[in-house]
Design a protein around this motif. Structure first.
Motif, PDB file in Angstrom:
ATOM      1  N   MET A  70       0.830  -1.177   0.000  1.00 37.30           N
ATOM      2  CA  MET A  70       0.000   0.000   0.000  1.00 37.30           C
ATOM      3  C   MET A  70       0.879   1.246   0.000  1.00 37.30           C
ATOM      4  O   MET A  70       1.803   1.347   0.799  1.00 37.30           O
ATOM      5  N   PRO A  71       0.651   2.182  -0.901  1.00 38.66           N
ATOM      6  CA  PRO A  71       1.473   3.393  -0.971  1.00 38.66           C
ATOM      7  C   PRO A  71       1.352   4.228   0.306  1.00 38.66           C
ATOM      8  O   PRO A  71       0.359   4.133   1.028  1.00 38.66           O
ATOM      9  N   ILE A  72       2.359   5.047   0.559  1.00 38.13           N
ATOM     10  CA  ILE A  72       2.299   5.938   1.706  1.00 38.13           C
ATOM     11  C   ILE A  72       1.724   7.285   1.276  1.00 38.13           C
ATOM     12  O   ILE A  72       1.730   7.633   0.086  1.00 38.13           O
ATOM     13  N   ASP A  73       1.241   8.040   2.233  1.00 40.85           N
ATOM     14  CA  ASP A  73       0.758   9.389   1.996  1.00 40.85           C
ATOM     15  C   ASP A  73       1.983  10.259   1.686  1.00 40.85           C
ATOM     16  O   ASP A  73       2.958  10.254   2.461  1.00 40.85           O
ATOM     17  N   PRO A  74       1.984  11.015   0.577  1.00 40.78           N
ATOM     18  CA  PRO A  74       3.151  11.841   0.249  1.00 40.78           C
ATOM     19  C   PRO A  74       3.572  12.776   1.382  1.00 40.78           C
ATOM     20  O   PRO A  74       4.755  13.077   1.530  1.00 40.78           O
ATOM     21  N   ALA A  75       2.619  13.211   2.211  1.00 44.02           N
ATOM     22  CA  ALA A  75       2.953  14.099   3.328  1.00 44.02           C
ATOM     23  C   ALA A  75       3.787  13.380   4.388  1.00 44.02           C
ATOM     24  O   ALA A  75       4.433  14.021   5.212  1.00 44.02           O
ATOM     25  N   GLU A  76       3.780  12.050   4.378  1.00 48.72           N
ATOM     26  CA  GLU A  76       4.505  11.265   5.376  1.00 48.72           C
ATOM     27  C   GLU A  76       5.917  10.888   4.920  1.00 48.72           C
ATOM     28  O   GLU A  76       6.658  10.283   5.686  1.00 48.72           O
ATOM     29  N   LEU A  77       6.291  11.230   3.697  1.00 45.72           N
ATOM     30  CA  LEU A  77       7.621  10.865   3.199  1.00 45.72           C
ATOM     31  C   LEU A  77       8.671  11.727   3.889  1.00 45.72           C
ATOM     32  O   LEU A  77       8.667  12.953   3.767  1.00 45.72           O
ATOM     33  N   ALA A  78       9.542  11.087   4.636  1.00 44.01           N
ATOM     34  CA  ALA A  78      10.615  11.796   5.344  1.00 44.01           C
ATOM     35  C   ALA A  78      11.915  11.586   4.585  1.00 44.01           C
ATOM     36  O   ALA A  78      12.432  10.483   4.518  1.00 44.01           O
ATOM     37  N   LEU A  79      12.437  12.653   3.989  1.00 38.70           N
ATOM     38  CA  LEU A  79      13.702  12.581   3.253  1.00 38.70           C
ATOM     39  C   LEU A  79      14.812  13.174   4.104  1.00 38.70           C
ATOM     40  O   LEU A  79      14.606  14.186   4.776  1.00 38.70           O
ATOM     41  N   PRO A  80      15.995  12.568   4.095  1.00 35.10           N
ATOM     42  CA  PRO A  80      17.112  13.121   4.865  1.00 35.10           C
ATOM     43  C   PRO A  80      17.434  14.533   4.391  1.00 35.10           C
ATOM     44  O   PRO A  80      17.364  14.835   3.199  1.00 35.10           O
ATOM     45  N   ASP A  81      17.751  15.415   5.321  1.00 35.70           N
ATOM     46  CA  ASP A  81      18.072  16.802   4.986  1.00 35.70           C
ATOM     47  C   ASP A  81      19.484  17.146   5.449  1.00 35.70           C
ATOM     48  O   ASP A  81      19.708  18.155   6.078  1.00 35.70           O
ATOM     49  N   ALA A  82      20.421  16.259   5.153  1.00 39.81           N
ATOM     50  CA  ALA A  82      21.808  16.491   5.551  1.00 39.81           C
ATOM     51  C   ALA A  82      22.523  17.298   4.470  1.00 39.81           C
ATOM     52  O   ALA A  82      22.226  17.151   3.287  1.00 39.81           O
ATOM     53  N   PRO A  83      23.466  18.164   4.870  1.00 40.74           N
ATOM     54  CA  PRO A  83      24.141  19.021   3.888  1.00 40.74           C
ATOM     55  C   PRO A  83      24.919  18.263   2.828  1.00 40.74           C
ATOM     56  O   PRO A  83      25.165  18.786   1.746  1.00 40.74           O
ATOM     57  N   GLU A  84      25.341  17.027   3.084  1.00 41.01           N
ATOM     58  CA  GLU A  84      26.117  16.285   2.093  1.00 41.01           C
ATOM     59  C   GLU A  84      25.238  15.566   1.073  1.00 41.01           C
ATOM     60  O   GLU A  84      25.765  14.923   0.164  1.00 41.01           O
ATOM     61  N   GLN A  85      23.929  15.644   1.186  1.00 40.30           N
ATOM     62  CA  GLN A  85      23.043  15.001   0.221  1.00 40.30           C
ATOM     63  C   GLN A  85      23.225  15.651  -1.155  1.00 40.30           C
ATOM     64  O   GLN A  85      23.215  16.883  -1.273  1.00 40.30           O
ATOM     65  N   LEU A  86      23.368  14.837  -2.189  1.00 43.43           N
ATOM     66  CA  LEU A  86      23.594  15.356  -3.542  1.00 43.43           C
ATOM     67  C   LEU A  86      22.459  16.283  -3.979  1.00 43.43           C
ATOM     68  O   LEU A  86      22.695  17.311  -4.614  1.00 43.43           O
ATOM     69  N   GLN A  87      21.238  15.924  -3.633  1.00 47.21           N
ATOM     70  CA  GLN A  87      20.080  16.759  -3.969  1.00 47.21           C
ATOM     71  C   GLN A  87      20.278  18.186  -3.444  1.00 47.21           C
ATOM     72  O   GLN A  87      20.038  19.163  -4.154  1.00 47.21           O
ATOM     73  N   LYS A  88      20.740  18.312  -2.223  1.00 49.40           N
ATOM     74  CA  LYS A  88      20.951  19.631  -1.610  1.00 49.40           C
ATOM     75  C   LYS A  88      22.139  20.351  -2.271  1.00 49.40           C
ATOM     76  O   LYS A  88      22.059  21.544  -2.562  1.00 49.40           O
ATOM     77  N   LEU A  89      23.227  19.621  -2.519  1.00 43.77           N
ATOM     78  CA  LEU A  89      24.411  20.227  -3.124  1.00 43.77           C
ATOM     79  C   LEU A  89      24.119  20.804  -4.513  1.00 43.77           C
ATOM     80  O   LEU A  89      24.715  21.794  -4.918  1.00 43.77           O
ATOM     81  N   MET A  90      23.196  20.169  -5.239  1.00 43.32           N
ATOM     82  CA  MET A  90      22.881  20.613  -6.601  1.00 43.32           C
ATOM     83  C   MET A  90      21.720  21.591  -6.650  1.00 43.32           C
ATOM     84  O   MET A  90      21.356  22.070  -7.719  1.00 43.32           O
ATOM     85  N   GLY A  91      21.149  21.914  -5.492  1.00 42.28           N
ATOM     86  CA  GLY A  91      20.067  22.896  -5.439  1.00 42.28           C
ATOM     87  C   GLY A  91      18.719  22.361  -5.897  1.00 42.28           C
ATOM     88  O   GLY A  91      17.851  23.135  -6.288  1.00 42.28           O
ATOM     89  N   ILE A  92      18.526  21.051  -5.854  1.00 46.37           N
ATOM     90  CA  ILE A  92      17.257  20.458  -6.276  1.00 46.37           C
ATOM     91  C   ILE A  92      16.207  20.690  -5.203  1.00 46.37           C
ATOM     92  O   ILE A  92      16.440  20.420  -4.021  1.00 46.37           O
ATOM     93  N   GLU A  93      15.079  21.203  -5.620  1.00 49.89           N
ATOM     94  CA  GLU A  93      13.948  21.454  -4.721  1.00 49.89           C
ATOM     95  C   GLU A  93      12.762  20.624  -5.194  1.00 49.89           C
ATOM     96  O   GLU A  93      12.412  20.656  -6.382  1.00 49.89           O
ATOM     97  N   LEU A  94      12.154  19.886  -4.270  1.00 47.94           N
ATOM     98  CA  LEU A  94      10.920  19.175  -4.587  1.00 47.94           C
ATOM     99  C   LEU A  94       9.765  20.160  -4.466  1.00 47.94           C
ATOM    100  O   LEU A  94       9.583  20.789  -3.417  1.00 47.94           O
ATOM    101  N   VAL A  95       9.004  20.309  -5.546  1.00 46.23           N
ATOM    102  CA  VAL A  95       7.924  21.294  -5.603  1.00 46.23           C
ATOM    103  C   VAL A  95       6.596  20.673  -5.197  1.00 46.23           C
ATOM    104  O   VAL A  95       5.827  21.273  -4.451  1.00 46.23           O
ATOM    105  N   SER A  96       6.324  19.471  -5.691  1.00 45.09           N
ATOM    106  CA  SER A  96       5.071  18.797  -5.325  1.00 45.09           C
ATOM    107  C   SER A  96       5.257  17.292  -5.387  1.00 45.09           C
ATOM    108  O   SER A  96       6.028  16.781  -6.197  1.00 45.09           O
ATOM    109  N   LEU A  97       4.536  16.611  -4.502  1.00 42.75           N
ATOM    110  CA  LEU A  97       4.599  15.151  -4.397  1.00 42.75           C
ATOM    111  C   LEU A  97       3.186  14.592  -4.409  1.00 42.75           C
ATOM    112  O   LEU A  97       2.346  15.036  -3.640  1.00 42.75           O
TER     113      LEU A  97
END
Length: 139
Positions: free
Chosen positions: A1-28
């Motif tokens: 069963m899929p999870i509620d998108p509001a419940e998705l917890a993504l790591p927010d550490a400074p070394e995450q590639l997503q953060k280093l490249m400036g990627i922002e999630l706009v909608s889930l």
């Protein structure tokens, strides 16, 4: 069963590639994950958006979409990524939209379309994820 998108917890550490490249999630949502990435800071030596940066954006969005469908029982990991680069981006933000092509118990495949600030398609990617029973350590 899929999870509620509001419940998705993504790591927010400074070394995450997503953060280093400036990627922002706009909608889930279970049907679509949208994110942006700046061209500045992600260029290749000739001033164009690096093709590898497109791949990172595509895998970030596609993996996030797979996670929405696989978690909490299974954990998605990238199995195959293919990117076709249609045109270059030289400034502003690019936007990626990930939509599912197949969602199964053991795999998922997502199409990711990346466009420039003018709405022109710059890259089309396809990501297939394997849904594992175990999570990597540290997650």
């Amino acid at each position: 069963m899929p999870i509620d998108p509001a419940e998705l917890a993504l790591p927010d550490a400074p070394e995450q590639l997503q953060k280093l490249m400036g990627i922002e999630l706009v909608s889930l949502s279970l049907d679509e994950v949208v994110g942006t990435m700046p061209v500045a800071g992600n260029r290749q030596p000739f001033g164009l958006l690096h093709g590898g940066a497109n791949a990172v954006l595509a895998e970030t969005l596609g993996s996030t979409l797979s996670a929405l469908h696989a978690l909490p029982d299974r954990f998605p990991v990238g199995l195959e990524l293919a990117c076709t680069h249609h045109r270059s981006a030289t400034e502003g933000l690019v936007t990626g939209v990930a939509r599912p092509l197949h969602i199964g118990r053991s795999t998922s495949t997502t199409e990711i379309v990346i466009t420039d600030a003018a709405g022109r398609r710059t890259c089309t990617a396809k990501l297939t994820c394997l849904h594992r029973d175990t999570r990597p350590s540290g997650f």
